[in-house]
Scaffold this active site. Structure first.
Site, short mmCIF file in Angstrom:
data_model
loop_
_atom_site.label_atom_id
_atom_site.label_comp_id
_atom_site.label_asym_id
_atom_site.label_seq_id
_atom_site.Cartn_x
_atom_site.Cartn_y
_atom_site.Cartn_z
N GLU A 1 -9.43 5.98 7.22
CA GLU A 1 -8.07 6.19 6.95
C GLU A 1 -7.51 7.63 6.55
OE1 GLU A 1 -5.99 1.90 6.90
OE2 GLU A 1 -7.33 2.10 5.51
N ARG B 1 1.03 -1.29 -0.08
CA ARG B 1 0.02 -0.18 -0.06
C ARG B 1 0.78 1.35 0.15
NH1 ARG B 1 -5.63 1.50 0.94
NH2 ARG B 1 -6.19 -1.07 0.97
#
Length: 775
Positions: A724, A321
């Site tokens: 997030e 990621r």
């Protein structure tokens, strides 16, 4: 977002409802694992470790004094594990108890089971563990030199980066060190295991992934998954630190319960929690960018070096990621994004809010700041020129950015509402005459991919019961850690049935009700679980409609559910009355719901496909003041505009944005993890590790939701994830600090690493002043 923009045709969703446990949080009535009334005979468990060993071969373990200490019932070692001595999520590289070798300072070797927690804590200190020291790998540089990794290297390649670098008008290189971060959840790691008959085990735990905890406990006990039940009502914070890390302590508690035959509770002391559990991955990112004279990017070569610790844990996905977000919001015509997952003899780093994305994005924004400073351009202008756009919409991993118009519009709106241009001119004028206090301003974007890149995790289940009094039992696989997931899902179900929220009974996440769930992570909790719950609720509602059509000789088009009533033509009755009639007619009033995210096609081996369902966007404009004599820094004003699609609950979403920003600000300014040269963590308590407090929140803090036309992707009521992405809005603070330091010597890029603590700022100021003196 103004209230009139919330589409008032909905009674519950898109309304600013308070958190379902808000009052109980404030009054202390909310029950966490440590608040559960302990069953009679409960024992207490404390892990033990070798306080003087960082890495070494175990030569001798003498637990005699531990076993004979007052109150001790038994002491557990690997010899007491009836199944596998393995608490890893997948790769079998994390022993529950160390046997032959200690791999990091704080690694559990045994556990004390005693009548009281105090007795267990005292006894755990009496162990005598002798090790033959081995040289530890502690830093990224140590691991690079030894060529030690926990997983194979990985890369994305787009176009021909070699050609791009050879033909670019100019190139710029740089390096950024990015610190880790302690989760510092208010509720520490805790589990209560209660043994049942025939080897069954019931575990109350503070876990973001109850199904994985179930699997790990079953593996350690050597029993089928069906023999283990895990329940989670709420967590006092998780932030990723309870996605895999909770498994270890649940497994020890369950082993203690199995051996003793009595309920056993394990609650880590705060120091032990910080020492024994993983953090955000700290990284070193080296980059080279090829560009033209105006700063338009031609090619990017980025190398991500991640310190993973002694085992893999979730480092595959975390570092991937980071790579997915190495572009931030910018188009790279050619790119080579490489990563190494480095093994060190420190605690195994793990998931943390953003899951690697913040590190990749921070490196990209540093690169943009460096370009702007070197070229003498306004950083926002340079950013906007490199944004994704029409014909420039393919990421380094081959996915198209379909909503680039949203990025441009949102940033333009914030630029105007934050009065960016006038403030930038005013700050430049002030800095020219102020020799000690320097101010900085930065407006940075956020583009964050939403979905699990591990495809099978993009699924969720729910269970809904409608009772004959009209009350509704709601259960799903998501976990509540303060983020408001349970309330949002309840709002969705209430909307389906046309009832008020007081008719919905929210129940604890329970592996015996909804099995085989994924973790509540990747900002996908609402996307997945609310959709599954909606499907379950609609199944029951559709059965009621079919029954009403037949029973009342009505047309389905005339039946509606609203205001706690069911309207059938000219007839009105309560939901409970209709449910009772349907029950008497033997209509099923219970249903499961299942949802899987569409269009996720990522294939890691070929590095191709679509890893994300959609992107969430946002932007933040931060202004700071630094003291060049002391390195102290103050955040003066923050303006945030964030895209949540059509918000399911604006109050909760605004809270998540504010909290995420402050947590990100802490990561980048005050939260410094320090290991000594021997590999011992020295910042393992609030006295030495500084998280942001109320006094650190900017006095001038302006947060707004972007007036979106709704998520173009098929999500729950066209909303977007909010967990997030807001954390990365705080990168604007780091960029503003960079801007302030660069004003001392325009054209020179400050050597500033994260976190930008006062010490780090002072060092960067001293370095840029020395450069100025030698020019």
């Amino acid at each position: 977002m103004r209230h009139e923009e919330m589409q008032p045709d909905f009674a519950e969703i898109r309304q600013p409802r308070p958190h379902d446990s808000a009052v109980r949080h404030v009054t202390g009535e909310a029950v966490y694992v440590d608040d559960i009334r302990e069953p009679a005979g409960t024992l207490h468990v404390v892990p033990g470790w070798a306080d003087d060993a960082v890495r070494g071969t175990i030569a001798e373990i003498d637990l005699t004094a531990v076993r004979t200490a007052p109150g001790v019932v038994t002491v557990l070692t690997a010899a007491d594990v009836s199944g596998a001595n393995d608490v890893s999520p997948a790769l079998g590289d994390e022993p529950m108890f160390a046997t032959d070798e200690i791999s990091f300072w704080g690694q559990p070797v045994f556990a004390v089971v005693a009548e009281s927690r105090e007795a267990a804590r005292h006894a755990a200190r009496l162990a005598r563990i002798v090790t033959d020291a081995l040289p530890p790998l502690l830093t990224i540089e140590d691991a690079l030199e030894a060529n030690e990794t926990v997983l194979p290297d990985y890369q994305f390649r787009k176009g021909s980066p070699e050609t791009g670098l050879a033909t670019a008008d100019r190139t710029l290189t740089g390096s950024l060190r990015i610190g880790g971060q302690e989760h510092f959840y208010l509720e520490g790691q805790v589990s209560l295991a209660v043994p049942g008959e025939e080897g069954d085990m019931f575990v109350h735990t503070s876990s973001q992934h109850p199904s994985e905890t179930q699997h790990v406990v079953a593996r350690v006990l050597g029993v089928p998954d069906a023999a283990v039940t895990v329940e989670v009502r709420r967590m006092g914070g998780g932030f990723g630190g309870k996605e895999t890390q909770a498994n270890h302590w649940a497994a020890i508690a369950a082993t203690a319960a199995r051996v003793s035959g009595r309920p056993c509770k394990l609650r880590l002391d705060r120091d032990d929690d910080m020492i024994m559990t993983g953090k955000r991955h700290d990284m070193r990112v080296d980059w080279t960018v090829g560009h033209d004279a105006q700063g338009r990017i031609r090619v990017v070569d980025q190398r991500i070096h991640a310190r993973c610790g002694y085992s893999a844990d979730l480092s595959l996905g975390v570092v991937d990621r980071s790579m997915f977000h190495a572009d931030s919001s910018y188009f790279y015509p050619d790119a080579l994004i490489r990563s190494r997952r480095l093994k060190t003899h420190t605690c195994s780093n793990t998931a943390f809010r953003g899951f690697g994305g913040p590190q990749g994005m921070l490196a990209a924004e540093r690169m943009m700041d460096a370009l702007a400073i070197t070229l003498g351009r306004d950083p926002l202008d340079l950013r906007k020129e490199n944004f994704y756009g029409a014909g420039r919409d393919t990421t380094p991993y081959g996915m198209h950015v379909e909503e680039h118009d949203t990025l441009h519009a949102l940033v333009a709106q914030l630029e105007e509402s934050a009065d960016y241009r006038a403030r930038r001119a005013e700050i430049a004028e002030a800095n020219a005459t102020s020799h000690i206090l320097k101010r900085g301003l930065a407006l940075t974007p956020v583009k964050f991919g939403i979905a699990f890149t591990l495809k099978h995790l993009n699924q969720a289940g729910a269970l809904v019961h409608l009772y004959t009094d009209g009350s509704i039992h709601l259960n799903h696989g998501g976990t509540e850690m303060g983020q408001g997931l349970f309330q949002k899902v309840a709002q969705v179900v209430a909307e389906v049935f046309g009832v008020s929220l007081d008719r919905i009974r929210i129940t604890a996440t329970h592996t015996g009700k909804v099995p085989n769930t994924g973790p509540t992570a990747a900002s996908s909790g609402t996307d997945l679980n609310a959709m599954a719950a909606k499907i379950a609720a609609e199944t029951i509602r559709d059965r009621l409609i079919a029954f009403a059509v037949e029973h009342f000789d009505a047309n389905a088009d005339t039946i509606s559910f609203r205001d706690n009533q069911v309207l059938i033509g000219n007839r009105s009755l309560s939901l409970g009355a209709l449910a009772k009639e349907a029950h008497l007619a033997r209509v099923q009033l219970s249903s499961t719901g299942f949802y899987k995210t569409p269009d996720i096609t990522w294939d890691r081996q070929s590095a191709s496909g679509r890893p994300f369902h959609y992107f969430a966007f946002g932007a933040a404009c931060s202004e700071v003041t630094i003291d060049t004599m002391t390195g102290e820094m103050r955040v003066d004003r923050v303006d945030i505009l964030h895209d949540v699609g059509h918000s399911l609950n604006p109050a909760i979403d605004l809270g998540q944005i504010e909290g995420g920003f402050v947590q990100g600000m802490g990561w980048l300014t005050t939260e410094e993890l320090v290991w000594d040269d021997s590999g011992r963590l020295r910042t393992h308590a609030p006295s030495t590790y500084k998280i942001p407090t109320a006094s650190d929140v900017p006095e001038d803090f302006r947060v707004a939701l972007y007036a979106s036309s709704g998520n173009p992707s098929p999500t729950i009521h066209r909303s977007k994830a909010v967990g997030e992405p807001p954390l990365m809005l705080a990168i604007s603070v780091f960029s503003a600090i960079t801007d302030a330091i660069s004003s001392i010597n325009p054209g020179v890029v400050p050597e500033l690493d994260a976190p930008a603590t006062p010490e780090e700022i002072l060092k960067a100021v001293a370095r840029i002043k020395r450069t100025k003196a030698t020019r």
